[in-house]
Design a protein around this motif. Structure first.
Motif, PDB file in Angstrom:
ATOM      1  N   THR A  55      31.304  44.447  36.007  1.00  0.00           N
ATOM      2  CA  THR A  55      30.816  45.054  34.769  1.00  0.00           C
ATOM      3  C   THR A  55      31.164  44.118  33.618  1.00  0.00           C
ATOM      4  N   ARG A  57      30.895  44.116  29.328  1.00  0.00           N
ATOM      5  CA  ARG A  57      30.587  44.880  28.124  1.00  0.00           C
ATOM      6  C   ARG A  57      31.124  44.210  26.870  1.00  0.00           C
ATOM      7  N   PRO A  72      28.280  49.333  29.623  1.00  0.00           N
ATOM      8  CA  PRO A  72      28.415  48.023  30.276  1.00  0.00           C
ATOM      9  C   PRO A  72      27.197  47.678  31.131  1.00  0.00           C
TER      10      PRO A  72
END
Length: 192
Positions: A55, A57, A72
């Motif tokens: 992920t 973000r 994300p």
């Protein structure tokens, strides 16, 4: 008047990029070099077998923590059956090709805009060779990563072939991912 200022007066956007915003960003970075320091982050969690998920973000840039991303981005890393996976997603070395293609393309488009070159079409094909003997530790003389990566760019632009070749060479010298691959940076792996 600089070439960049002349471009800004002539048009607002080149290749989908806002010329005035680019000029403003460059001016801000020249005025305060600390704004050029960025810190990107990724998190990864193993799922099972060759599957794991990354992920992405938050990041730090332009002097602040970025808050523009509401959720994300998630990337699934997997392996094909021949490499003990179930095609859960592209494998990490394929994601490296994706990252390289994206960075080279973006760098090319950005510097084309700065030079006033309008791109009509742009696509890339990437291919790399890996000998798994290195990954598996079967032969200590075999490098475990890509032996070579080839990028073929198909470009149609409003400029000469010479200008395109110059832009391509400039792109190779300034693409962050290309330079990270070509001139590796230290990577520290530690258990926490």
């Amino acid at each position: 008047m600089s070439a960049q200022a002349a471009i800004a007066e002539k048009t607002t956007f080149i290749n989908g990029l806002n010329v005035q915003q680019a000029l403003d960003t460059i001016a801000a970075l020249k005025a305060d070099k600390s704004l050029a320091k960025f810190r990107f982050r990724a998190k990864n969690r193993w799922v099972s077998g060759g599957e794991n998920r990354s992920t992405i973000r938050d990041f730090y840039g332009a002097g602040v923590e970025d808050t523009s991303r509401m959720k994300p981005f998630e990337f699934v890393n997997g392996e094909p059956p021949v490499l003990l996976g179930d095609n859960e997603g592209a494998n990490p070395v394929e994601f490296l090709l994706h990252a390289l293609a994206g960075c080279v393309t973006t760098t090319f488009v950005l510097h084309a805009m700065a030079r006033g070159i309008a791109i009509r079409e742009l696509s890339t094909e990437l291919e790399g060779n890996i000998d798994l003997q290195g990954l598996l530790g079967l032969d200590g003389a075999v490098f475990p990563g890509y032996e070579q990566i080839r990028i073929k760019m198909h470009v149609k632009a409003d400029c000469s072939d010479e200008a395109l070749d110059d832009l391509l060479a400039y792109t190779q010298g300034h693409s962050p991912v290309c330079n990270t691959v070509c001139q590796p940076v230290p990577v520290v792996i530690e258990r926490v």
